[in-house]
Scaffold this motif. Structure first.
Motif, PDB file in Angstrom:
ATOM      1  N   ARG A  14       0.742  -1.347  -0.010  1.00 13.89           N
ATOM      2  CA  ARG A  14       0.036  -0.029  -0.257  1.00 13.89           C
ATOM      3  C   ARG A  14       0.858   1.439  -0.063  1.00 13.89           C
ATOM      4  O   ARG A  14       1.877   1.384   0.548  1.00 13.89           O
ATOM      5  CB  ARG A  14      -0.921   0.155   1.236  1.00 13.89           C
ATOM      6  CG  ARG A  14      -2.050  -1.054   1.019  1.00 13.89           C
ATOM      7  CD  ARG A  14      -2.774  -1.190   2.518  1.00 13.89           C
ATOM      8  NE  ARG A  14      -2.823  -0.041   3.270  1.00 13.89           N
ATOM      9  CZ  ARG A  14      -2.676   0.150   4.649  1.00 13.89           C
ATOM     10  NH1 ARG A  14      -2.407  -0.837   5.262  1.00 13.89           N
ATOM     11  NH2 ARG A  14      -2.649   1.248   5.008  1.00 13.89           N
ATOM     12  N   TYR A  32      -2.655   2.720 -10.065  1.00 14.34           N
ATOM     13  CA  TYR A  32      -2.048   1.447  -9.566  1.00 14.34           C
ATOM     14  C   TYR A  32      -1.747   0.536 -10.854  1.00 14.34           C
ATOM     15  O   TYR A  32      -2.596   0.031 -11.416  1.00 14.34           O
ATOM     16  CB  TYR A  32      -3.037   0.659  -8.452  1.00 14.34           C
ATOM     17  CG  TYR A  32      -3.297   1.443  -7.540  1.00 14.34           C
ATOM     18  CD1 TYR A  32      -2.440   1.031  -6.438  1.00 14.34           C
ATOM     19  CD2 TYR A  32      -4.123   2.450  -7.227  1.00 14.34           C
ATOM     20  CE1 TYR A  32      -2.495   1.639  -5.169  1.00 14.34           C
ATOM     21  CE2 TYR A  32      -4.543   3.109  -6.054  1.00 14.34           C
ATOM     22  CZ  TYR A  32      -3.766   2.821  -4.924  1.00 14.34           C
ATOM     23  OH  TYR A  32      -3.862   3.175  -3.667  1.00 14.34           O
ATOM     24  N   GLN A  38      -1.879  -6.114  -6.105  1.00 13.67           N
ATOM     25  CA  GLN A  38      -1.631  -4.582  -5.411  1.00 13.67           C
ATOM     26  C   GLN A  38      -2.942  -4.342  -4.514  1.00 13.67           C
ATOM     27  O   GLN A  38      -3.929  -5.125  -4.578  1.00 13.67           O
ATOM     28  CB  GLN A  38      -1.614  -3.413  -6.409  1.00 13.67           C
ATOM     29  CG  GLN A  38      -0.482  -3.455  -7.182  1.00 13.67           C
ATOM     30  CD  GLN A  38      -0.182  -2.024  -8.102  1.00 13.67           C
ATOM     31  OE1 GLN A  38      -0.901  -1.897  -8.799  1.00 13.67           O
ATOM     32  NE2 GLN A  38       0.404  -1.046  -7.516  1.00 13.67           N
ATOM     33  N   LEU A  40      -4.971  -1.541  -2.709  1.00 16.23           N
ATOM     34  CA  LEU A  40      -5.195  -0.026  -2.746  1.00 16.23           C
ATOM     35  C   LEU A  40      -5.313   0.528  -1.318  1.00 16.23           C
ATOM     36  O   LEU A  40      -5.811   0.115  -0.341  1.00 16.23           O
ATOM     37  CB  LEU A  40      -6.658   0.222  -3.468  1.00 16.23           C
ATOM     38  CG  LEU A  40      -6.656   0.156  -4.808  1.00 16.23           C
ATOM     39  CD1 LEU A  40      -6.302  -1.079  -5.420  1.00 16.23           C
ATOM     40  CD2 LEU A  40      -7.816   0.583  -5.537  1.00 16.23           C
ATOM     41  N   TYR A  47     -10.583   9.211  -3.349  1.00 23.62           N
ATOM     42  CA  TYR A  47      -9.761   9.540  -4.551  1.00 23.62           C
ATOM     43  C   TYR A  47     -10.583  10.530  -5.541  1.00 23.62           C
ATOM     44  O   TYR A  47     -11.814  10.766  -5.443  1.00 23.62           O
ATOM     45  CB  TYR A  47      -9.581   8.108  -5.286  1.00 23.62           C
ATOM     46  CG  TYR A  47      -8.685   7.290  -4.564  1.00 23.62           C
ATOM     47  CD1 TYR A  47      -7.353   7.246  -4.743  1.00 23.62           C
ATOM     48  CD2 TYR A  47      -9.102   6.218  -3.981  1.00 23.62           C
ATOM     49  CE1 TYR A  47      -6.383   6.292  -4.290  1.00 23.62           C
ATOM     50  CE2 TYR A  47      -8.251   5.275  -3.379  1.00 23.62           C
ATOM     51  CZ  TYR A  47      -6.888   5.337  -3.574  1.00 23.62           C
ATOM     52  OH  TYR A  47      -6.310   4.396  -3.130  1.00 23.62           O
ATOM     53  N   LEU A  50      -9.492   7.304 -10.331  1.00 20.86           N
ATOM     54  CA  LEU A  50      -8.971   6.062  -9.837  1.00 20.86           C
ATOM     55  C   LEU A  50      -8.836   5.232 -11.018  1.00 20.86           C
ATOM     56  O   LEU A  50      -9.700   4.805 -11.712  1.00 20.86           O
ATOM     57  CB  LEU A  50      -9.514   5.428  -8.732  1.00 20.86           C
ATOM     58  CG  LEU A  50      -9.082   4.101  -8.535  1.00 20.86           C
ATOM     59  CD1 LEU A  50      -7.530   4.038  -7.564  1.00 20.86           C
ATOM     60  CD2 LEU A  50     -10.032   3.358  -7.105  1.00 20.86           C
ATOM     61  N   LEU A  52      -6.769   1.327 -12.459  1.00 19.62           N
ATOM     62  CA  LEU A  52      -6.414   0.166 -12.071  1.00 19.62           C
ATOM     63  C   LEU A  52      -5.758  -0.358 -13.498  1.00 19.62           C
ATOM     64  O   LEU A  52      -6.630  -0.606 -14.308  1.00 19.62           O
ATOM     65  CB  LEU A  52      -7.019  -0.850 -11.536  1.00 19.62           C
ATOM     66  CG  LEU A  52      -7.749  -0.384 -10.297  1.00 19.62           C
ATOM     67  CD1 LEU A  52      -6.840   0.199  -9.139  1.00 19.62           C
ATOM     68  CD2 LEU A  52      -9.138   0.358 -10.514  1.00 19.62           C
ATOM     69  N   LYS A  58      -6.083  -6.209  -8.009  1.00 18.55           N
ATOM     70  CA  LYS A  58      -6.147  -4.797  -7.413  1.00 18.55           C
ATOM     71  C   LYS A  58      -7.047  -4.775  -6.208  1.00 18.55           C
ATOM     72  O   LYS A  58      -8.175  -4.446  -6.507  1.00 18.55           O
ATOM     73  CB  LYS A  58      -6.059  -3.483  -8.279  1.00 18.55           C
ATOM     74  CG  LYS A  58      -5.394  -3.615  -9.557  1.00 18.55           C
ATOM     75  CD  LYS A  58      -3.847  -3.865  -9.307  1.00 18.55           C
ATOM     76  CE  LYS A  58      -3.177  -3.972 -10.935  1.00 18.55           C
ATOM     77  NZ  LYS A  58      -1.716  -4.170 -10.830  1.00 18.55           N
ATOM     78  N   THR A  64     -14.235   2.617   0.239  1.00 16.90           N
ATOM     79  CA  THR A  64     -13.286   3.437  -0.592  1.00 16.90           C
ATOM     80  C   THR A  64     -14.406   4.566  -1.314  1.00 16.90           C
ATOM     81  O   THR A  64     -15.187   4.127  -1.917  1.00 16.90           O
ATOM     82  CB  THR A  64     -12.466   2.895  -1.495  1.00 16.90           C
ATOM     83  OG1 THR A  64     -11.400   2.176  -0.564  1.00 16.90           O
ATOM     84  CG2 THR A  64     -11.742   4.070  -2.317  1.00 16.90           C
TER      85      THR A  64
END
Length: 359
Positions: A14, A32, A38, A40, A47, A50, A52, A58, A64
């Motif tokens: 992260r 990302y 990954q 987040l 955000y 965003l 990905l 991800k 979020t």
């Protein structure tokens, strides 16, 4: 958090294991883009945009909020990890070709809230969370759609929300897709090892080729074929339609079934302006038709494979009826034959009324 800033993050950890990520300024972008797994970061507030990208799964770390657009590209997968994504009204959630979105939420909503959806025909949505609930909102267009919960789950579409699946529909074992009266248009294939239910229908239409319906022990509600490309059904268990089978256009071919195939409702073949055909292509397993079988003026019943057939609702034939030499068993209910028939091999333990011509 400067306006117009972009953060390309290419690490598996992260971004702010210690500290706070602030990325809410309009139109900031956090991308990302590591080519692998990954996690987040949960930002201090939200955000803005965003992204990905590249490849790998991800996953969210916490609930979020995204004030701008969400874009998944490359072959990346966005996984909600059971957390809610709160989106903004009028903003866009985009899945590109080859990407996926996986939800393991056990309650509604399973999709980012408030947003509009642009799901590429070659993208995939996996609804893998367990639970029984009705969606309050649902995208109306998909690439591929999979119901993949590992335990008993019933997911019900919102009312008056017909959906189109441009790719394939998959219903795994333990999963029920309840249509809530909606039409589910499928342009690709259907793999059903679970249950489709409801008074709507799975509607096979506008495909690029023959629709393949496969699976083990499975259930459908209503099923309709309206596609000149046709469709095939092959089962490794018992396939049951609790509702109706309608062949408006094209040829539906019943291939091999390990145990049985049954239609509990009516079966209607070529009863409109276009040509429809039901072909029984394998004689190994008995097919059971509990409701009335209607072969319209543009319809064909083709049992040249000589398969055994059980009928419990009678037959009305205004088209072409090829019975073959397979045994046609009329049982359980009083029935009528209306139209012109040649059925060489009949057994009946009920009152069977011949309204026209039977040879």
């Amino acid at each position: 958090n400067d306006s117009n800033a972009t953060l390309n993050y290419g690490n598996t950890l992260r971004p702010m294991v210690i500290g706070i990520l602030t990325a809410s300024a309009n139109p900031n972008l956090v991308n990302y883009n590591f080519g692998g797994i990954q996690t987040l970061e949960a930002p201090a507030t939200s955000y803005y945009n965003l992204s990905l990208s590249t490849s790998g799964v991800k996953s969210l770390f916490a609930a979020t909020t995204v004030d701008g657009d969400i874009t998944v590209s490359g072959t990346a997968t966005l996984a909600d990890a059971t957390f809610l994504i709160t989106g903004a009204v009028g903003k866009l959630f985009t899945l590109g070709a080859g990407t996926a979105y996986t939800s393991t939420k056990t309650t509604d909503p399973c999709f980012p809230t408030n947003m509009n959806f642009a799901l590429n025909a070659a993208s995939t949505v996996n609804l893998n969370g367990t639970g029984t609930f009705t969606f309050t909102s649902f995208p109306t267009g998909f690439g591929n759609l999979l119901f993949g919960a590992g335990a008993a789950s019933v997911k019900t579409l919102p009312g008056t929300t017909p959906i189109t699946i441009n790719g394939n529909l998959t219903i795994n074992a333990n999963n029920t897709l309840a249509d809530n009266g909606n039409t589910i248009t499928v342009k690709g294939n259907v793999t059903n090892n679970g249950t489709h239910s409801g008074i709507g229908k799975v509607y096979l239409n506008n495909g690029a080729g023959i629709h393949a319906i496969t699976g083990g022990t499975s259930a459908f509600g209503n099923l309709e074929l309206e596609d000149t490309n046709g469709a095939t059904i092959t089962g490794t268990g018992t396939t049951t339609l609790s509702g109706t089978l309608t062949i408006t256009q094209g040829t539906l071919t019943l291939n091999a079934f390990t145990t049985a195939f049954a239609v509990n409702g009516t079966t209607t073949i070529g009863n409109g302006a276009t040509t429809g055909t039901l072909t029984i292509a394998n004689a190994a397993v008995t097919r059971t038709f509990i409701g009335l079988v209607t072969v319209g003026a543009n319809g064909t019943w083709n049992n040249s494979s000589n398969a055994p057939v059980i009928l419990r609702g009678g037959i009305t034939n205004n088209g072409t009826f090829t019975a073959g030499t397979g045994l046609h068993t009329f049982n359980t209910n009083p029935q009528a034959l209306t139209g012109t028939f040649s059925i060489p091999n009949i057994t009946s333990a009920i009152v069977l009324t011949n309204n026209n011509s039977l040879t």
